[in-house]
Scaffold this motif. Sequence first.
Motif, PDB file in Angstrom:
ATOM      1  N   MET A   1      -0.884  -0.492   2.651  1.00 51.33           N
ATOM      2  CA  MET A   1      -2.251  -0.992   2.538  1.00 51.33           C
ATOM      3  C   MET A   1      -3.019  -0.304   1.400  1.00 51.33           C
ATOM      4  SD  MET A   1      -2.810  -3.436   4.750  1.00 51.33           S
ATOM      5  CE  MET A   1      -4.554  -3.476   5.075  1.00 51.33           C
ATOM      6  N   PRO A   2      -2.981   1.041   1.297  1.00 44.37           N
ATOM      7  CA  PRO A   2      -3.699   1.661   0.174  1.00 44.37           C
ATOM      8  C   PRO A   2      -3.197   1.208  -1.188  1.00 44.37           C
ATOM      9  CG  PRO A   2      -3.167   3.291   1.850  1.00 44.37           C
ATOM     10  CD  PRO A   2      -2.416   2.050   2.221  1.00 44.37           C
ATOM     11  N   SER A   3      -1.871   1.004  -1.313  1.00 45.41           N
ATOM     12  CA  SER A   3      -1.350   0.590  -2.622  1.00 45.41           C
ATOM     13  C   SER A   3      -1.797  -0.823  -2.962  1.00 45.41           C
ATOM     14  CB  SER A   3       0.177   0.690  -2.634  1.00 45.41           C
ATOM     15  OG  SER A   3       0.726  -0.169  -1.648  1.00 45.41           O
ATOM     16  N   LEU A   4      -1.845  -1.713  -1.981  1.00 42.71           N
ATOM     17  CA  LEU A   4      -2.359  -3.063  -2.227  1.00 42.71           C
ATOM     18  C   LEU A   4      -3.852  -3.033  -2.531  1.00 42.71           C
ATOM     19  CD1 LEU A   4      -0.518  -5.101   0.563  1.00 42.71           C
ATOM     20  CD2 LEU A   4      -0.053  -5.144  -1.883  1.00 42.71           C
ATOM     21  N   ALA A   5      -4.570  -2.154  -1.844  1.00 44.20           N
ATOM     22  CA  ALA A   5      -6.018  -2.074  -2.068  1.00 44.20           C
ATOM     23  C   ALA A   5      -6.336  -1.582  -3.473  1.00 44.20           C
ATOM     24  CB  ALA A   5      -6.654  -1.163  -1.020  1.00 44.20           C
TER      25      ALA A   5
END
Length: 722
Positions: A1-5
């Motif tokens: 999730m953080p990498s997509l964000a």
Amino acid sequence: MPSLARVYAGASVELTVTGDPRLTRPRVRGAAPAPVSVVLEAEATRVAADHGGSAATTRAPVLVIPQPRPQQQAAWLRLLPSTRLRVHGRLAPPMRDGDRIAAVLRVNGGGAPQIVAGPTAAQRVAGRLRGGLRAATDELGPDARALLPGLVVGDTSRVSPDLEEAFRAADMTHLLAVSGSNLSVILVLLIGPPHLAARAERRGLAARLGIPLRMTALLGGGLTLGFVIVCRPDPSVLRAAACGLITLLAIATGRRRSLLPALAAAVLVLVLYDPWLARSYGFLLSVLATGALLTLAPGLGAALRRRGLPPRPAEMLAAAVAAQAVCAPVVVVLAGRVSLVAIPCNLIAELAVAPATILGFAALAAAPFAFPAAECLAWLAGWPAGWIASVARAGAGLPGAELAWPGGWTGGLLLAAVTAVAVLTGRRLLRHRLLCALCALFLLLVLIRPAPLARVISGWPPPGWRLVVCDVGQGDALVLSAGPGAAVVVDTGPEPRAVDRCLRRLGVVRIPLLVLTHFHADHVAGLSGALRGRAVGAIETTPLRDPPDQAESVRRRAGAAHIPVITAAPGERRRVGSLSWEVLWPPPTAVRSAERQGAAVPPVEGPNDASVTLLVRTAGLTFLLLGDLEPPAQSALLAAHPTLSEVDVLKVAHHGSAYQDPGLLRRVSPRLALISCGADNPYGHPSPRTVAALRAQGAAVLRTDSAGPIAITGPDLRAAVR
């Protein structure tokens, strides 16, 4: 999730709602209030990026911001925790590094939520109970209706920004919403005081009904778990629940109990279960307050009793002082201020907390089965709840309610050191009644801050002031002296607290007329602050009711305060004492032309061009107050008033924007130009070109973003800044 964000990826996400949806607080952004949004906390369980990659299973906390159409907003607000949703949106990183949430998810589309699975049975029951309490409080007064659901179940959806600000200023925010003290009241009602719970003389409902100890512990455990589900697992609720369960376990097993080890064990268990609590200021404040009650308050209470204070008042005062002493340094880290009314306000409000909590929970339990009884119980609970709100408003309304203090950990450590010194010297001070009386008198003067005394100490406001431009950020609020304690106010800025603080420092308690030049939020959103605690004769507005929502808000607030609303008209002349003024603009024909989009007399182009424009005379000085007039309206104003001549002071239109009519500046040729604008505002106000043009006309230029509040005295036109 953080990498997509981090790459702002679009994704389809399955998530489980973990908190109650809520509306964001209204904020003013420029001329208009920022749109109110629905936000909810959830846990993403499955995510699939739009471009490449397969779906992944996860457990990531996210903040969801749907953007529903108005008719679909209620469907989002009705969602209960444990509901599973499927949404599609764009991910973004959180605003702060190290935030608890992994990403912010802005949902595409404006429709209703796509529900995959409904909430659990426990959450459905909790939702019905919370809804029943809200319905039972519908007929209460505004403050009681807002506060009681928050005090009982943590539902703060009805709490207005000004009520929230009052509780914050009085350091009573722990009473604004449900906290560990609420659970303590319920458990004490069941088992009596914890130190007597296993003795023959034990008290509480369980003892009166003859319920054995172990069954009492089981009932208390079920009550605690139900409390957490209904009131939601906020940090203070979790802390109180863990302490309560450990104490109940000790009662059930017959072991020796000590509340301090119970607190330590509760903190350890909760931090191991959810390490993020170690970074929660709410959890820290809850633990510190409870620890102070268990360690510092008993000794302080004994000392007060030895000096002749009755036992119950001594216990209450000791608890308030101990909790404030250990919590204030942490509050300073967050807010950079110290509340001087926290201890007396909390002491006075504490008398009403237990009745409001017990009656509120009774209304909560009765609502599903006997709604008329629930309404009656809520009505009874509304009295102590209204009392608590009144205490918060009265305390926050004192001029010296708050003291500015350095923020951050440096400020927190400094306050901790000052508190330690105060405690050490206070022990000796208590032996001398005369010194105690003098200290109490000094504190009273600091809280009340009589205007003459404040003027001697701070030099503000300067004697003989005629006009003050309040520092309200990116907005307008002007005060014209109309005699001792009285003033005509022109606009109220974007935020209630700023204009209220300005008027309090000026000693204004009576406003014969409050003029709102136009209905943009940066001129009217602070209205409630100007009305707070003051007698207002009338509110005068522009005839153009645009924007409609802000115009309706003004009418609603005026109606609630029983203040008449009148419409300004050109040629209108008024006088209060030595202060007189004339309305120059806008002509009714121009406003009517704008409303029907005709082209008869030069129509106003919008709210700015419909600003009420005043020519003010006082103490031999003339002031021209232009509101937010744009160049076409400024030119039309000149044409409509060919006799308009030089003035002493010009309130520059529209916060000193680049759009000014050169002909008007030449005609009025002010000696002093005043610009009200906010520091580092995103609009570039004031424009360097406008400042240069004013100075070229021979005007001295003062601006609130760099000078702060500005006061003009007469008749020699001296300017003073705070």
